[in-house]
Structure formats: C-alpha cells, structure tokens
Motif scaffolding. Structure first.
Motif, short mmCIF file in Angstrom:
data_model
loop_
_atom_site.label_atom_id
_atom_site.label_comp_id
_atom_site.label_asym_id
_atom_site.label_seq_id
_atom_site.Cartn_x
_atom_site.Cartn_y
_atom_site.Cartn_z
N GLU A 83 -10.11 7.24 -4.74
CA GLU A 83 -11.50 6.54 -5.61
C GLU A 83 -10.27 4.83 -5.80
O GLU A 83 -9.07 5.08 -7.17
CB GLU A 83 -12.17 6.64 -6.94
N TYR A 85 -9.37 2.02 -7.95
CA TYR A 85 -10.61 1.79 -9.30
C TYR A 85 -10.42 0.42 -9.09
O TYR A 85 -11.48 -0.41 -10.21
CB TYR A 85 -11.19 2.09 -10.26
N GLN A 86 -8.70 0.09 -8.84
CA GLN A 86 -8.57 -1.34 -9.33
C GLN A 86 -7.47 -1.81 -8.73
O GLN A 86 -6.49 -1.05 -7.83
CB GLN A 86 -8.50 -1.18 -10.73
N ASP A 127 -4.86 9.81 -12.52
CA ASP A 127 -4.88 8.17 -12.58
C ASP A 127 -3.43 7.64 -12.93
O ASP A 127 -3.44 7.89 -13.57
CB ASP A 127 -5.82 8.03 -13.92
#
Ligand code: NI
Length: 189
Positions: A83, A85-86, A127
């Motif tokens: 994903e 996310y930024q 992450d």
C-alpha cells in the motif's frame, strides 16, 4: 509454470484486489510461477490480477535498472498487500509499458518518491521509502491492485487517440512473444 497474461479489457484488471494472507495455499509456488511468468515476458513487474487472480500480490525485479540506480540493483522481491500511503517529490515522466498492453508505451507522469507498507511472503511487515525506478515500478504495480492501469494516467485526448490500439489489444490483434488471455473472442471467419 508460466501463466498466460491477461490482456487489457478483461474485467479482472478493473477489480479492487483482495488482501492475501501469508498462509495462502502454496504461496511459495504461486510467487515462483509469477516470477517465471514475468521473466519469460521480460517484465520488471507483475501483479496477480494480470494472471487472473484478484489478490494483493506483486512481484518486482528492478535489477535491469541497476546500472543507473543502486537501489534498483538489489530490488527483486514479492510483496504482499503493498500500500503506497504517501507520494511526494517532483513529478517526472517515464515511458511505461505493461505486459497486459503488448506494444504500447506511453509517457506517464508520477511523483518521484513513495512511502509504502507491505509484507514479505513470510509475513514480516515493512514500511519503506523508495524513489526513482523502484518507486515507479511499485506505483505501476500497486495501481493494478486498485483496478487501475497506466493508460488511466493519460489525458482523455491521448486515450481517445489510442482507442483503436486499445481495442485491438482486447481483441488479441497484437503481437506478443508470450502467451496471453484475451477478453474479446475473435469472430469466426
Ligand atoms: Ni502493468
């Protein structure tokens, strides 16, 4: 095993893919087969919907960009549930292609830097921040998991100009040196 690659026009490429568990049956085999399918077609990325599986699973091999990008040199992996996310940084154009669109290459503008969460096949959570080529491939592949393809980034005018080419891809009126699955069955002559 090499899977046939789903061509543009198949509804599976428009679907929102479902989460995949690291306990998915025979996940290691599926990942191996996806790498084999991608390599056979000389791709640098492949998303599960492109083999007809609406799951959040992608394989990436950025190593061909290694000479220009040291991070890409070491980036060959399978990502579960990725994903982005930024997205940040400058927008830059890159001439993209997609194994579901044989013969089509178009400049696509995307942000240079992404932050992404994903899991390894063993379930380890990550992450991470990527830029340049690795970011570009991940952006393209994550789009597939959200029912988007690279032509969705083109202007309506550009897309209209490509309509015939796109129709031909759906009909299988294209040359691909790998096996494909086409949504529109050719008419009997
Ligand atoms: Ni693609």
């Amino acid at each position: 095993m090499i899977y046939p690659i789903v061509a543009y026009g198949d509804p599976v490429l428009r679907r929102q893919a479902a989460e995949i568990s690291p306990q998915y049956p025979e996940l290691a085999r599926l990942i191996e087969d996806m790498f084999e399918t991608m390599e056979h077609a000389s791709g640098v990325g492949l998303a599960a919907p492109q083999i007809g599986l609406s799951l959040k699973l992608i394989v990436v091999d950025a190593t061909p960009f290694g000479p220009e990008d040291p991070v890409a040199a070491g980036f060959k992996k399978a990502l579960l549930n990725p994903e982005i996310y930024q997205e940040e940084g400058e927008l830059w154009d890159f001439n993209e292609g997609c194994l579901s669109f044989p013969g089509l290459h178009e400049d696509v503008s995307r942000h240079a830097v992404i932050r992404i969460r994903y899991q390894d096949p063993d379930g380890t959570a990550h992450d991470e921040t990527y830029d340049r080529y690795v970011a570009r491939i991940l952006q393209h592949e994550c789009d597939h998991l959200n029912g988007k393809t690279f032509v969705d980034h083109l202007s309506p005018l550009r897309k209209a100009l490509l309509k015939r080419k796109l129709d031909n891809i759906s009909k299988g009126a294209v040359d691909a040196d790998y096996r494909m699955r086409f949504p529109v069955k050719p008419k009997h002559r």
